[in-house]
Design an enzyme around this catalytic site. Structure first.
Site, short mmCIF file in Angstrom:
data_model
loop_
_atom_site.label_atom_id
_atom_site.label_comp_id
_atom_site.label_asym_id
_atom_site.label_seq_id
_atom_site.Cartn_x
_atom_site.Cartn_y
_atom_site.Cartn_z
N HIS A 1 -3.60 -4.82 0.77
CA HIS A 1 -3.06 -5.21 2.08
C HIS A 1 -3.20 -6.71 2.29
CE1 HIS A 1 -2.39 -1.28 4.10
NE2 HIS A 1 -3.37 -0.86 3.34
N GLU B 1 -1.80 -8.40 4.46
CA GLU B 1 -1.73 -8.66 5.91
C GLU B 1 -3.05 -8.38 6.63
OE1 GLU B 1 -0.97 -4.22 5.80
OE2 GLU B 1 -0.90 -5.95 4.45
N CYS C 1 0.83 -1.20 0.00
CA CYS C 1 0.00 0.00 0.00
C CYS C 1 0.88 1.27 0.00
CB CYS C 1 -0.98 -0.01 1.16
SG CYS C 1 -2.29 1.24 1.00
#
Length: 259
Positions: free
Chosen positions: A203, A205, A108
């Protein structure tokens, strides 16, 4: 088992307290992503060393000790003229130029910083947000690299890198943001193991629980409109390829083969 793979995590921000309360800081969140994606055979292990590049201007004394640097997301804008951002752009440009064996992985905001460091621009996306699980249309190269026809990834951004720098290649696009990821290979074969730089606008994660909290928090504070928040909630149950596709690809970039 061989020595643990050392990875530097450049902390460009901290999650809000409502996320940290259950998920921890970004070091913990990326540890969860990488641990979940790590192939079990052959056995491998890794160490994450955090560097607070935003508040403490911390950088490795010996960057050659690391197999990779992961640049995290941030609520900041990568185009801001701030000391920590300018220093980060300069550092990443230097690593990309002078330390080709240290892989650069941008997430990002990190994707946007790498875009700037390699000669591109980061700009506001005309007020348009991408939030929640989003389907990315992959280029043929992106399909080869990730091993899937399309990619579903959590998003949380309203800035973007509108054009791919000439020394990078595009991995995928959405109708809202053309540049959803970039790659650069080292000289030699165009294989995932020979990737020097890998970025994604999304993202990997972020879990559904993290995004649910972020959407609720940012809607309450007026950062996200009710329309954007409701649309993200509508897609909350969609498949999320963060671990099984992007996380596993990161390990392949680092030389850990899929099980």
């Amino acid at each position: 088992m061989s020595s643990p793979i050392r990875i530097a995590v450049f902390l460009c921000d901290a999650p809000p307290p409502s996320v940290q309360a259950t998920e921890g800081d970004y070091t913990a969140i990326f540890n969860t992503l990488l641990r979940s994606a790590l192939p079990q055979s052959p056995p491998s292990d890794f160490v994450l060393d955090p560097y607070d590049v935003r508040n403490k201007l911390e950088y490795p004394e010996d960057v050659d000790a690391y197999a990779a640097i992961i640049l995290t997301g941030s609520a900041a804008s990568a185009y801001e003229n701030l000391e920590w951002i300018n220093r980060l752009v300069s550092y990443v440009a230097s690593v990309a130029q002078d330390k080709p064996l240290v892989k650069l992985i941008g997430i990002c905001f990190g994707h946007q910083i790498i875009g700037r460091a390699l000669g591109g621009d980061c700009v506001p996306n005309e007020g348009r947000w991408e939030v929640g699980v989003t389907e990315v249309e992959l280029t043929p190269l992106g399909q080869d690299l990730f091993g899937v026809p399309t990619l579903n990834i959590q998003e949380m951004h309203c800035d973007h890198v509108p054009a791919v720098p000439s020394n990078l290649e595009l991995l995928g696009s959405t109708p809202v943001a053309l540049n959803q990821g970039m790659v650069r290979f080292l000289p030699g074969p165009r294989s995932v193991e020979n990737v020097q730089i890998l970025t994604v606008q999304g993202h990997p994660e972020f879990t559904r629980r993290i995004v649910d909290v972020l959407v609720d928090t940012r809607e309450k504070t007026g950062v996200l409109s009710a329309k954007v928040a409701d649309d993200a909630r509508r897609r909350a149950g969609w498949r999320n390829d963060g671990v099984d596709v992007v996380g596993k690809t990161i390990w392949r970039v680092l030389g850990v083969p899929a099980s």
